[in-house]
Design an enzyme around this catalytic site. Structure first.
Site, short mmCIF file in Angstrom:
data_model
loop_
_atom_site.label_atom_id
_atom_site.label_comp_id
_atom_site.label_asym_id
_atom_site.label_seq_id
_atom_site.Cartn_x
_atom_site.Cartn_y
_atom_site.Cartn_z
N ALA A 18 0.83 -1.21 0.00
CA ALA A 18 0.00 0.00 0.00
C ALA A 18 0.87 1.26 0.00
O ALA A 18 0.55 2.25 -0.65
CB ALA A 18 -0.92 0.00 1.21
N CYS A 19 1.98 1.23 0.73
CA CYS A 19 2.82 2.44 0.81
C CYS A 19 4.00 2.34 -0.14
O CYS A 19 4.89 3.18 -0.13
CB CYS A 19 3.32 2.66 2.24
N GLY A 20 4.00 1.31 -0.99
CA GLY A 20 5.08 1.19 -1.95
C GLY A 20 6.22 0.37 -1.39
O GLY A 20 6.50 0.39 -0.20
#
Lengths: 276, 276
Positions: A115-117
């Site tokens: 989700a945050c990379g």
């Protein structure tokens, strides 16, 4: 009792035809299950000894606990695991958290989520979000000669190392070179956890004005652990990785590598070196 | 493109008052998320390069796959993770398993469960249950001079090592010393996974009659990976742990340590050494 070395038979061969058989001391490696409130949280392969410090230091690095007030008790569970002969082992510890402390999900080994990379920047952001300490405010000054002498002082204190050649070390020093705590383990990350756990139980966190010296290399994980313990200086005998240097810079930490007697290299935070 | 080294500024200090600032090459460390069928399975911090081999080798070590027929495809997912500038990264790979292959639970990092006991014996039993290969049947003979020369041959092939000093290596050799595959990484376990993954894609598993040479120490985890790849000989430049020696003995594996030019020590399976 926990043993850090074990005698095992070894056969030595030489290209000159030499061959002998004798007993050799090897560093012990065994699993340690860390439980929270009696529920399994993680398992690490470690050298027995200072297991409670290891568990507490691991929880500091994971951002679960910050100070003694977050912990009700930390203890071995000798009946939770038995060896092949039915004897209790020292391979399970549980940490009972104080009411109000947020319990983490078990087996939380994933450094970043999709989700945050998944990239270096996201990994750094994840640690920055979790660390309670702003290291840039720590204006400790460091003497070149003192820093250069730390690896030798650590090795001198490493009695076990002489016997096995198989143990990593982490040592906590004051800025003027006083050795406060030395821990060894087959895993460098465990040795650092043991030191952080010792400091935790002593009420010494954050480690303002201290230097954490480690054998071997400096990885992202070690810089993360130093940051989570509030330590402004991490020094490694060998090379840091690129992401270790990036994380140290983001943390405001001084990161030292290739510290080998007369010289060392500084990859972040060189302004703390006096005369630098 | 994946880069294994990155240029970063470094300030060097000497106890003689020397100080200079220049660019230095550091080993790159970045997270790699390994997905199975597009679902997150684990994240490891690794040096970019040979990422698909790393993923496949990791799945071999975990007992998820045994041969190419177990895998439909392995590929990067460049759109699954972007860096801070919005550019795609190479930090996510997915392995699509063939129908009928048992999918593992995600985040399966726990080596043993409380149910089977947390001790060295239980850890060994867990690997023994999972490994499809009986190494004791591998009667390869090993020449002392050939074995003694492998670390030097590996280092010669380690071009990157010369530039960073920060990378571990794993190399696969034939019994007569022919180098087949060399991989490097900030993590020794990753380097071994990359070699096993290469062998997997070449249809070379199990690695009957081969020697896996690694830099540094030999842990339980490395012996486990060698066993799961069916390799009868693991040689390390430095010391093994006690549990590494125990696991090698249980596996019928030859475990070599302190391999430094003219001599080496054998902790298990010395009967494969010719003249031994």
């Amino acid at each position: 009792m926990a043993h850090t070395t074990a005698r095992q038979p070894v056969t030595r061969f030489g290209v000159d035809g030499h061959q002998d058989r004798r007993a050799d001391s090897l560093a012990v490696e065994e699993p340690l299950e860390i439980q929270i409130d009696g529920e399994p949280f993680t398992v690490t392969m470690r050298t027995p000894g200072h297991d409670l410090d290891l568990a507490l230091g691991f929880l500091v690095a994971e951002g679960v606990v910050r100070g003694p007030e977050d912990v009700v008790s930390a203890r071995h569970c000798p009946d939770a695991a038995r060896d092949a002969d039915g004897n209790p082992t020292h391979n399970v510890v549980t940490v009972d958290l104080a009411p109000g402390v947020v319990r983490p999900e078990p087996a939380r080994h994933r450094l970043v989520s999709s989700a945050c990379g998944v990239c270096g920047t996201a990994s750094i952001d994840a640690v920055a979000t979790r660390s309670p300490y702003v290291l840039a405010l720590d204006q400790v000054g460091l003497d070149v000669g003192t820093l250069a002498g730390l690896p030798a002082r650590m090795r001198t204190a490493q009695a076990v190392f002489e016997r096995t050649g198989g143990l990593h070390a982490a040592a906590l020093f004051t800025a003027d070179g006083q050795l406060l705590c030395l821990r060894e383990d087959v895993g460098r990350h465990n040795a650092v956890d043991k030191v952080a756990g010792w400091a935790f139980t002593q009420g010494r966190l954050p480690l303002r004005g201290h230097v954490l010296q480690v054998s071997g290399r400096a990885s992202f994980e070690l810089v993360q652990k130093a940051w989570m313990a509030g330590c402004p200086v991490l020094a490694a005998v060998s090379a840091p990785s690129s992401l270790a240097a990036d994380l140290a810079a983001a943390a405001g930490m001084t990161l030292i590598g290739f510290s080998r007697g007369e010289r060392f290299s500084v990859y972040a935070g060189a302004e703390r070196i006096l005369g630098g």
